[in-house]
Design a protein around this motif. Structure first.
Motif, short mmCIF file in Angstrom:
data_model
loop_
_atom_site.label_atom_id
_atom_site.label_comp_id
_atom_site.label_asym_id
_atom_site.label_seq_id
_atom_site.Cartn_x
_atom_site.Cartn_y
_atom_site.Cartn_z
N MET A 1 0.84 -1.17 0.00
CA MET A 1 0.00 0.00 0.00
C MET A 1 0.89 1.24 0.00
SD MET A 1 -2.91 1.27 2.70
CE MET A 1 -2.19 0.35 3.99
N GLY A 2 0.46 2.25 -0.74
CA GLY A 2 1.19 3.50 -0.76
C GLY A 2 0.99 4.30 0.52
N ARG A 3 1.61 5.47 0.57
CA ARG A 3 1.52 6.31 1.77
C ARG A 3 1.30 7.75 1.34
NH1 ARG A 3 4.45 3.25 6.15
NH2 ARG A 3 4.10 5.08 7.42
N VAL A 4 0.61 8.50 2.21
CA VAL A 4 0.39 9.92 2.00
C VAL A 4 0.82 10.64 3.28
CG1 VAL A 4 -1.31 11.74 1.61
CG2 VAL A 4 -1.52 9.56 0.40
N GLY A 5 1.74 11.58 3.15
CA GLY A 5 2.22 12.33 4.30
C GLY A 5 1.97 13.81 4.12
N VAL A 6 1.64 14.50 5.21
CA VAL A 6 1.48 15.96 5.22
C VAL A 6 2.73 16.51 5.91
CG1 VAL A 6 0.08 17.90 6.01
CG2 VAL A 6 -1.03 15.74 5.37
N PHE A 7 3.46 17.35 5.18
CA PHE A 7 4.73 17.89 5.68
C PHE A 7 4.63 19.38 5.90
CE2 PHE A 7 5.78 13.98 3.60
CZ PHE A 7 6.84 13.44 4.33
N SER A 8 5.39 19.89 6.85
CA SER A 8 5.48 21.33 7.09
C SER A 8 6.38 21.95 6.01
CB SER A 8 6.09 21.60 8.47
OG SER A 8 6.47 22.96 8.58
N SER A 9 5.88 23.01 5.36
CA SER A 9 6.71 23.69 4.37
C SER A 9 7.80 24.53 5.05
CB SER A 9 5.85 24.58 3.47
OG SER A 9 5.19 25.57 4.23
N ALA A 10 7.62 24.85 6.32
CA ALA A 10 8.61 25.64 7.05
C ALA A 10 9.78 24.78 7.55
CB ALA A 10 7.96 26.36 8.23
N SER A 11 9.45 23.62 8.14
CA SER A 11 10.49 22.79 8.74
C SER A 11 10.85 21.56 7.92
CB SER A 11 10.04 22.33 10.14
OG SER A 11 8.96 21.42 10.02
N GLY A 12 9.91 21.13 7.07
CA GLY A 12 10.14 19.91 6.30
C GLY A 12 9.78 18.65 7.07
N TYR A 13 9.31 18.79 8.31
CA TYR A 13 8.96 17.63 9.12
C TYR A 13 7.59 17.08 8.76
CZ TYR A 13 12.89 18.80 12.14
OH TYR A 13 14.15 19.06 12.62
N LEU A 14 7.45 15.78 8.94
CA LEU A 14 6.17 15.12 8.75
C LEU A 14 5.23 15.54 9.87
CD1 LEU A 14 4.45 12.92 7.26
CD2 LEU A 14 5.38 11.30 8.92
N ILE A 15 4.05 16.06 9.50
CA ILE A 15 3.05 16.47 10.49
C ILE A 15 2.11 15.31 10.80
CG2 ILE A 15 1.11 18.02 10.92
CD1 ILE A 15 2.53 20.02 9.04
N ARG A 16 1.64 14.63 9.75
CA ARG A 16 0.74 13.49 9.94
C ARG A 16 0.68 12.69 8.65
NH1 ARG A 16 -2.19 17.60 10.11
NH2 ARG A 16 -2.56 17.46 12.32
N GLU A 17 0.20 11.48 8.77
CA GLU A 17 -0.07 10.66 7.60
C GLU A 17 -1.58 10.63 7.37
OE1 GLU A 17 2.63 7.19 6.46
OE2 GLU A 17 2.31 6.98 8.62
N ILE A 18 -1.95 10.54 6.12
CA ILE A 18 -3.35 10.32 5.76
C ILE A 18 -3.45 8.86 5.36
CG2 ILE A 18 -5.26 10.94 4.25
CD1 ILE A 18 -3.98 13.69 3.89
N LEU A 19 -4.13 8.09 6.18
CA LEU A 19 -4.26 6.66 5.97
C LEU A 19 -5.57 6.34 5.27
CD1 LEU A 19 -3.05 5.52 9.49
CD2 LEU A 19 -1.71 5.62 7.37
N PRO A 20 -5.63 5.21 4.57
CA PRO A 20 -6.91 4.79 4.00
C PRO A 20 -7.95 4.66 5.10
CG PRO A 20 -5.14 3.43 3.17
CD PRO A 20 -4.56 4.26 4.27
#
Length: 122
Positions: A1-20
């Motif tokens: 299964m693929g993955r979807v991540g939401v990243f901060s444009s300021a820090s580049g850190y992963l904020i959360r994943e969007i799961l099925p």
């Protein structure tokens, strides 16, 4: 299964994943996260929503393709659109937003390798 991540444009850190969505079974390689398009904010949180297609999802005892409307702010699934022919096809391979300046509504055209295209009101 693929993955979807939401990243901060300021820090580049992963904020959360969007799961099925929970309760939906997927086969390996179902294309989750392989294609996404933004939608205007529909839940009032100030962030655009995102359309994420997934092939071979089993939500009603059938393997079908579906497109999910997800919130990057919360990671929750807000809505879903299933293949109108209830087939495992390429439903969601092609997606395009349509906007109307006279009504201020957004619609989505969803197509794929099956013998159809469907328009969903937004």
């Amino acid at each position: 299964m693929g993955r979807v991540g939401v990243f901060s444009s300021a820090s580049g850190y992963l904020i959360r994943e969007i799961l099925p969505p929970t309760g939906v079974n997927y086969r390996l390689g179902n294309s989750w996260g392989g294609r996404m398009i933004p939608l205007p904010d529909s839940d009032g949180d100030g962030f655009n929503e995102v359309l994420i297609p997934a092939r071979e999802c089993n939500s009603v005892g059938l393997l079908v393709s579906a497109v999910f409307v997800c919130s990057p702010a919360t990671g929750q699934t807000l809505d879903s659109l299933s293949s109108p022919t209830n087939e495992v096809s390429g439903f969601g391979e092609s997606m395009q937003l349509l906007t109307s300046s006279s009504t201020n509504h957004t619609r989505v055209i969803i197509g794929g390798t099956g013998p159809y295209a469907t328009e969903g009101a937004g």
